[in-house]
Structures are given as C-alpha cells and as structure tokens.
Design a protein around this motif. Structure first.
Motif, PDB file in Angstrom:
ATOM      1  N   THR A 102     -21.025 -33.577  15.326  1.00 44.85           N
ATOM      2  CA  THR A 102     -20.991 -34.095  13.642  1.00 44.85           C
ATOM      3  C   THR A 102     -21.941 -32.896  12.888  1.00 44.85           C
ATOM      4  O   THR A 102     -22.543 -32.897  13.184  1.00 44.85           O
ATOM      5  N   GLY A 103     -20.757 -33.275  11.713  1.00 44.25           N
ATOM      6  CA  GLY A 103     -21.724 -32.121  10.692  1.00 44.25           C
ATOM      7  C   GLY A 103     -21.240 -33.167   9.132  1.00 44.25           C
ATOM      8  O   GLY A 103     -20.280 -34.089   8.874  1.00 44.25           O
ATOM      9  N   ARG A 104     -21.815 -33.176   8.880  1.00 44.36           N
ATOM     10  CA  ARG A 104     -22.490 -33.267   6.705  1.00 44.36           C
ATOM     11  C   ARG A 104     -22.681 -31.642   5.939  1.00 44.36           C
ATOM     12  O   ARG A 104     -22.773 -30.989   6.834  1.00 44.36           O
ATOM     13  N   ILE A 117     -23.533 -24.625  -0.413  1.00 42.63           N
ATOM     14  CA  ILE A 117     -23.664 -25.470   0.724  1.00 42.63           C
ATOM     15  C   ILE A 117     -23.855 -25.776   1.551  1.00 42.63           C
ATOM     16  O   ILE A 117     -24.619 -25.330   2.499  1.00 42.63           O
ATOM     17  N   GLU A 118     -24.980 -26.730   1.692  1.00 40.46           N
ATOM     18  CA  GLU A 118     -25.347 -27.231   2.930  1.00 40.46           C
ATOM     19  C   GLU A 118     -24.909 -28.379   4.307  1.00 40.46           C
ATOM     20  O   GLU A 118     -24.884 -28.789   3.563  1.00 40.46           O
ATOM     21  N   LEU A 119     -25.464 -27.778   5.403  1.00 42.63           N
ATOM     22  CA  LEU A 119     -24.604 -28.358   6.153  1.00 42.63           C
ATOM     23  C   LEU A 119     -25.793 -28.916   7.055  1.00 42.63           C
ATOM     24  O   LEU A 119     -26.577 -28.180   7.625  1.00 42.63           O
ATOM     25  N   TRP A 120     -25.405 -30.447   7.496  1.00 42.44           N
ATOM     26  CA  TRP A 120     -26.339 -30.586   8.862  1.00 42.44           C
ATOM     27  C   TRP A 120     -25.576 -30.971   9.558  1.00 42.44           C
ATOM     28  O   TRP A 120     -24.936 -31.997   9.907  1.00 42.44           O
ATOM     29  N   VAL A 121     -25.742 -30.641  11.411  1.00 43.75           N
ATOM     30  CA  VAL A 121     -25.250 -30.514  12.138  1.00 43.75           C
ATOM     31  C   VAL A 121     -26.139 -30.994  13.481  1.00 43.75           C
ATOM     32  O   VAL A 121     -26.763 -30.209  13.535  1.00 43.75           O
ATOM     33  N   THR A 137     -30.012 -29.610  16.161  1.00 43.01           N
ATOM     34  CA  THR A 137     -29.692 -30.030  14.773  1.00 43.01           C
ATOM     35  C   THR A 137     -29.697 -28.320  14.627  1.00 43.01           C
ATOM     36  O   THR A 137     -30.634 -27.861  14.868  1.00 43.01           O
ATOM     37  N   LEU A 138     -28.891 -28.178  13.534  1.00 37.49           N
ATOM     38  CA  LEU A 138     -28.344 -26.805  13.006  1.00 37.49           C
ATOM     39  C   LEU A 138     -28.796 -27.805  11.086  1.00 37.49           C
ATOM     40  O   LEU A 138     -27.897 -28.054  10.600  1.00 37.49           O
TER      41      LEU A 138
END
Length: 175
Positions: A102-104, A117-121, A137-138
């Motif tokens: 899942t990512g945002r 842009i920041e990603l939270w995966v 978590t990346l």
C-alpha cells in the motif's frame, strides 16, 4: 461506472499519463513547455503507486520517457537504470517478492519541470532473515524531472527502510 472505478481502470491500463500529455496543448504545440502543476505530479504518482501495487511493469514504464534515467540508489551504477527496457527489468525484479503493498504520497513541491514528492509505502518484503517475510515501511522522497508531454525523464529516489508496518505521523506529507 463511478469516477473512482474509472480512474482505477485507467491506471491499470497504464494510461494515467494521458491527462498529463493533454496539459496546455496550445503551449506545447507552440513549442513552449506547459507549466507543471502539483495536481499533475500527484496524478503521475498515483499511477506510479498503482503500477507498483499491481506489479505492472508495463504500466510503470509508460510513465517514463524512452530514454529516462531511474536512480533507485543515486551514485550506484548497479542501481541506475536508463531507458524503458532497463526500468521494466528493474521493476519486475524488485516487485517480484513484494506483496500486500500500500502506498500514499504527500503534496508535491514543484518548481519548473521538477518535483519532489514524499511516498509512504508498506508491504511484505522478501525474507530479510531466516524467519520469513516481514512487513517493511519505505519512507521515500522522489525527485522527478518531467518532459513536456508529462512523462518522467528522471527519477531519483532517496529512501529509508524501516522494519514493521508504520503509519505516517501527524502532518506528514503536507507542503
């Protein structure tokens, strides 16, 4: 079909970059670069995350120019990929053992044809130790350079991997 379902269908088809190519068509036709917006970068990143979630390397490479540079680890030749074929191979290899991704993303910061842009995966990753798969978590920031048609010309990733399934802190990703 509701708009969310329609968008998901477009993302899976790998055509999410099409709205970007349609941005400021008069300026593009006149030889001027269209102004890159945060909304366009967010749309591109949605397609990027969907390609990652579905392990769709075909959709992923469509987001990049034919000669794009993808730096998974900047300055490391073995983690630098040029062109769609190399990017596709990297995506197939890196996503093959991942599951339940899942990512945002946060709000993009845009200047000219570049964006951060920041990603939270979060995902289950291949075994890092003999105990088997683990949640990771990346925490990632991508520096993107876009071509006038809305495809990415260069993606440089800066990331930190944490063990576990972490949630973003309050205020994460806001510009």
């Amino acid at each position: 079909m509701n708009s969310r379902t329609h968008r998901r269908t477009l993302l899976r088809a790998g055509v999410a970059a099409l709205p970007l190519a349609a941005v400021a068509p008069a300026a593009h036709a006149a030889g001027q670069s269209p102004k890159l917006t945060a909304a366009q970068v967010a749309s591109w990143t949605d397609a990027y995350l969907e390609a990652w979630r579905t392990k769709n390397d075909t959709a992923a490479v469509r987001l990049f120019t034919p000669d794009a540079l993808y730096e998974a680890v900047p300055g490391v030749a073995a983690q630098t990929f040029r062109g769609r074929e190399a990017i596709g191979r990297y995506w197939r290899d890196i996503t093959s053992g991942q599951s339940e991704m899942t990512g945002r993303h946060g709000t993009p910061v845009v200047t000219g044809n570049r964006a951060a842009i920041e990603l939270w995966v979060t995902m289950r990753a291949p075994a890092i130790n003999p105990d088997g798969e683990h949640w990771v978590t990346l925490l990632e920031t991508n520096i993107l350079t876009f071509a006038p048609d809305g495809r990415c010309r260069r993606n440089t990733e800066y990331w930190n991997m944490q063990m576990g399934r972490l949630t973003p802190p309050q205020g994460w990703g806001t510009a």
